[in-house]
Each structure stands twice: as C-alpha cells, then as structure tokens.
Design a protein around this motif. Structure first.
Motif, PDB file in Angstrom:
ATOM      1  N   LYS A  70       0.330  -1.121   0.462  1.00 32.68           N
ATOM      2  CA  LYS A  70      -0.348   0.217   0.127  1.00 32.68           C
ATOM      3  C   LYS A  70       0.718   1.605  -0.117  1.00 32.68           C
ATOM      4  CE  LYS A  70      -3.549  -2.413   2.623  1.00 32.68           C
ATOM      5  NZ  LYS A  70      -4.195  -2.366   4.308  1.00 32.68           N
ATOM      6  N   PRO A  71       0.664   2.894  -0.482  1.00 34.75           N
ATOM      7  CA  PRO A  71       1.452   4.006  -0.136  1.00 34.75           C
ATOM      8  C   PRO A  71       1.651   4.015   0.952  1.00 34.75           C
ATOM      9  CG  PRO A  71      -0.405   3.817  -1.512  1.00 34.75           C
ATOM     10  CD  PRO A  71      -1.333   2.577  -1.051  1.00 34.75           C
ATOM     11  N   GLU A  72       1.078   3.480   2.217  1.00 35.73           N
ATOM     12  CA  GLU A  72       1.416   3.754   3.429  1.00 35.73           C
ATOM     13  C   GLU A  72       2.380   2.814   3.994  1.00 35.73           C
ATOM     14  OE1 GLU A  72      -1.784   3.358   2.089  1.00 35.73           O
ATOM     15  OE2 GLU A  72      -2.896   2.607   3.427  1.00 35.73           O
ATOM     16  N   ASP A  73       3.126   2.105   3.089  1.00 39.51           N
ATOM     17  CA  ASP A  73       3.740   1.173   3.727  1.00 39.51           C
ATOM     18  C   ASP A  73       5.498   1.836   2.723  1.00 39.51           C
ATOM     19  OD1 ASP A  73       1.941  -1.894   2.305  1.00 39.51           O
ATOM     20  OD2 ASP A  73       3.062  -1.269   4.234  1.00 39.51           O
ATOM     21  N   THR A  74       5.372   2.755   2.391  1.00 37.98           N
ATOM     22  CA  THR A  74       6.229   3.981   2.061  1.00 37.98           C
ATOM     23  C   THR A  74       7.092   4.513   3.328  1.00 37.98           C
ATOM     24  OG1 THR A  74       5.402   4.575  -0.107  1.00 37.98           O
ATOM     25  CG2 THR A  74       7.198   5.872   0.231  1.00 37.98           C
ATOM     26  N   ALA A  75       8.413   3.548   2.509  1.00 32.94           N
ATOM     27  CA  ALA A  75       9.437   4.241   3.940  1.00 32.94           C
ATOM     28  C   ALA A  75      10.945   3.566   3.478  1.00 32.94           C
ATOM     29  CB  ALA A  75       9.213   3.687   5.182  1.00 32.94           C
ATOM     30  N   VAL A  76      11.464   3.872   4.715  1.00 33.06           N
ATOM     31  CA  VAL A  76      13.238   3.476   4.072  1.00 33.06           C
ATOM     32  C   VAL A  76      13.213   2.613   5.920  1.00 33.06           C
ATOM     33  CG1 VAL A  76      15.675   3.781   4.636  1.00 33.06           C
ATOM     34  CG2 VAL A  76      14.689   5.192   3.572  1.00 33.06           C
ATOM     35  N   TYR A  77      13.194   1.206   5.071  1.00 34.13           N
ATOM     36  CA  TYR A  77      13.486  -0.035   5.693  1.00 34.13           C
ATOM     37  C   TYR A  77      14.913   0.094   6.270  1.00 34.13           C
ATOM     38  CZ  TYR A  77       8.573  -0.586   4.097  1.00 34.13           C
ATOM     39  OH  TYR A  77       6.661  -0.720   4.807  1.00 34.13           O
ATOM     40  N   TYR A  78      15.143  -1.139   7.772  1.00 31.48           N
ATOM     41  CA  TYR A  78      16.067  -0.928   8.399  1.00 31.48           C
ATOM     42  C   TYR A  78      16.489  -1.768   8.596  1.00 31.48           C
ATOM     43  CZ  TYR A  78      16.995   3.878   8.131  1.00 31.48           C
ATOM     44  OH  TYR A  78      16.960   4.879   7.507  1.00 31.48           O
ATOM     45  N   CYS A  79      16.875  -3.291   8.233  1.00 22.78           N
ATOM     46  CA  CYS A  79      17.302  -4.387   8.741  1.00 22.78           C
ATOM     47  C   CYS A  79      18.173  -4.111  10.204  1.00 22.78           C
ATOM     48  CB  CYS A  79      18.043  -5.546   8.484  1.00 22.78           C
ATOM     49  SG  CYS A  79      18.716  -6.580   8.367  1.00 22.78           S
ATOM     50  N   ASN A  80      17.482  -5.021  11.252  1.00 19.76           N
ATOM     51  CA  ASN A  80      18.527  -4.738  12.853  1.00 19.76           C
ATOM     52  C   ASN A  80      18.639  -5.948  13.443  1.00 19.76           C
ATOM     53  OD1 ASN A  80      17.045  -5.115  15.741  1.00 19.76           O
ATOM     54  ND2 ASN A  80      18.342  -3.218  15.543  1.00 19.76           N
ATOM     55  N   GLY A  81      19.626  -6.130  14.192  1.00 20.25           N
ATOM     56  CA  GLY A  81      20.015  -7.416  14.384  1.00 20.25           C
ATOM     57  C   GLY A  81      21.118  -7.170  15.317  1.00 20.25           C
ATOM     58  N   LYS A  82      19.940  -8.377  16.732  1.00 22.34           N
ATOM     59  CA  LYS A  82      20.221  -8.165  18.507  1.00 22.34           C
ATOM     60  C   LYS A  82      21.936  -9.304  17.487  1.00 22.34           C
ATOM     61  CE  LYS A  82      17.341  -6.202  19.712  1.00 22.34           C
ATOM     62  NZ  LYS A  82      16.847  -5.033  18.417  1.00 22.34           N
ATOM     63  N   ILE A  83      23.103  -9.258  17.971  1.00 24.25           N
ATOM     64  CA  ILE A  83      24.758  -9.322  17.354  1.00 24.25           C
ATOM     65  C   ILE A  83      25.291  -9.648  18.363  1.00 24.25           C
ATOM     66  CG2 ILE A  83      26.138 -10.326  16.169  1.00 24.25           C
ATOM     67  CD1 ILE A  83      23.598  -8.763  13.537  1.00 24.25           C
ATOM     68  N   THR A  84      26.147 -10.876  19.071  1.00 22.66           N
ATOM     69  CA  THR A  84      27.051 -11.245  20.194  1.00 22.66           C
ATOM     70  C   THR A  84      28.340 -11.365  18.703  1.00 22.66           C
ATOM     71  OG1 THR A  84      25.233 -11.956  21.771  1.00 22.66           O
ATOM     72  CG2 THR A  84      27.473 -12.710  21.630  1.00 22.66           C
ATOM     73  N   PRO A  85      29.064 -10.551  18.944  1.00 23.15           N
ATOM     74  CA  PRO A  85      30.408 -10.247  18.476  1.00 23.15           C
ATOM     75  C   PRO A  85      31.402 -11.353  19.421  1.00 23.15           C
ATOM     76  CG  PRO A  85      29.703  -8.362  18.661  1.00 23.15           C
ATOM     77  CD  PRO A  85      29.406  -9.272  19.597  1.00 23.15           C
ATOM     78  N   LEU A  86      31.745 -11.998  18.147  1.00 30.44           N
ATOM     79  CA  LEU A  86      33.755 -12.695  18.804  1.00 30.44           C
ATOM     80  C   LEU A  86      34.096 -11.927  19.738  1.00 30.44           C
ATOM     81  CD1 LEU A  86      34.272 -14.906  15.780  1.00 30.44           C
ATOM     82  CD2 LEU A  86      33.506 -15.871  17.753  1.00 30.44           C
ATOM     83  N   GLY A  87      34.143 -12.987  20.971  1.00 31.11           N
ATOM     84  CA  GLY A  87      35.014 -11.964  22.550  1.00 31.11           C
ATOM     85  C   GLY A  87      33.860 -10.727  23.284  1.00 31.11           C
ATOM     86  N   TYR A  88      32.622 -10.590  22.895  1.00 31.95           N
ATOM     87  CA  TYR A  88      31.854 -10.426  24.048  1.00 31.95           C
ATOM     88  C   TYR A  88      30.839 -11.672  24.325  1.00 31.95           C
ATOM     89  CZ  TYR A  88      32.481  -5.725  21.612  1.00 31.95           C
ATOM     90  OH  TYR A  88      32.990  -4.954  21.176  1.00 31.95           O
ATOM     91  N   SER A  89      30.573 -10.866  25.580  1.00 30.97           N
ATOM     92  CA  SER A  89      29.135 -12.188  26.391  1.00 30.97           C
ATOM     93  C   SER A  89      27.511 -11.517  25.612  1.00 30.97           C
ATOM     94  CB  SER A  89      29.916 -11.912  28.027  1.00 30.97           C
ATOM     95  OG  SER A  89      29.815 -10.606  28.501  1.00 30.97           O
TER      96      SER A  89
END
Length: 121
Positions: free
Chosen positions: A86-105
């Motif tokens: 729909k026109p109201e879906d117009t937006a910038v879409y962002y990917c998000n991740g909750k990520i544990t990098p190597l060396g982090y807890s």
C-alpha cells in the motif's frame, strides 16, 4: 566488525510485491533476534516484524497477513516478503540484529544502512 547489508528495495505499484533481504557478516559469535523496522518521512522509526533465533515471529498490526519475515541461520540472513503493498508502506526499511560479536558476552544492537521502498502508481 559486524555489518548488516540490505538489498531489494525499490518502486512498486499498489498491490505489488517486494522482497527485502539482509545479510550479516563479520566476526559473529551468535545472532539472536533479527528484524525489520521502517521510517516514513516525518515519522518515528517503527517495528515492522522480528524473528527470534528459534523462528518465533512478531508483526506490526498494519502488516499482518501481508508481510512474512523469515531467516536462514546458516547463511546469517533475514528476509521480508511484502505482498499487497500500500502507499502507506512507503518508507526507508532498516534491518536490525541483536548480535553477539566474537569476544563479547552479550548482544549488541546493529542496524543496516536502510533501503527505500516506494509504493506508488
């Protein structure tokens, strides 16, 4: 260093479909919840959908029944299939991740650069 890279945005007519993809790369120990947010001009960023590492999903009411989120844990990717746009879906879409990098807890919060989705005739 962890990165999220999106692809798949563009211009589509009302009623059409688009598929967004996001790939995580870098020194990653584990990836927990991944999701998609969007921000329209003059509005706050809002959750569209998210999916846990176990596959549980949650959707904004405005996209339920039209959008489907999925992930491939082996490929470290998350996708958003958007139908009946729909026109109201117009937006910038962002990917998000909750990520544990190597060396982090614990998880850190990562964002992609954003991809424009425009729904217009």
């Amino acid at each position: 260093q962890v990165q999220l890279v999106e692809s798949g945005g563009g211009l589509v007519q009302p009623g059409g479909s688009l598929r967004l993809s996001c790939a995580a790369s870098g020194s990653i120990f584990s990836i927990n919840t991944m999701g998609w947010y969007r921000q329209a001009p003059g509005k706050q960023r809002e959750l569209v959908a998210h999916i846990t590492s176990g596959g549980s999903t949650n959707y904004a009411d405005s996209v339920k029944g039209r959008f489907t989120i999925s992930r491939d844990n082996a490929k470290k990717t998350v996708s958003l299939q958007m139908n009946s746009l729909k026109p109201e879906d117009t937006a910038v879409y962002y990917c998000n991740g909750k990520i544990t990098p190597l060396g982090y807890s614990s998880d850190l919060n990562y964002w992609g650069q954003g991809t424009q989705v425009t729904v217009s005739s």
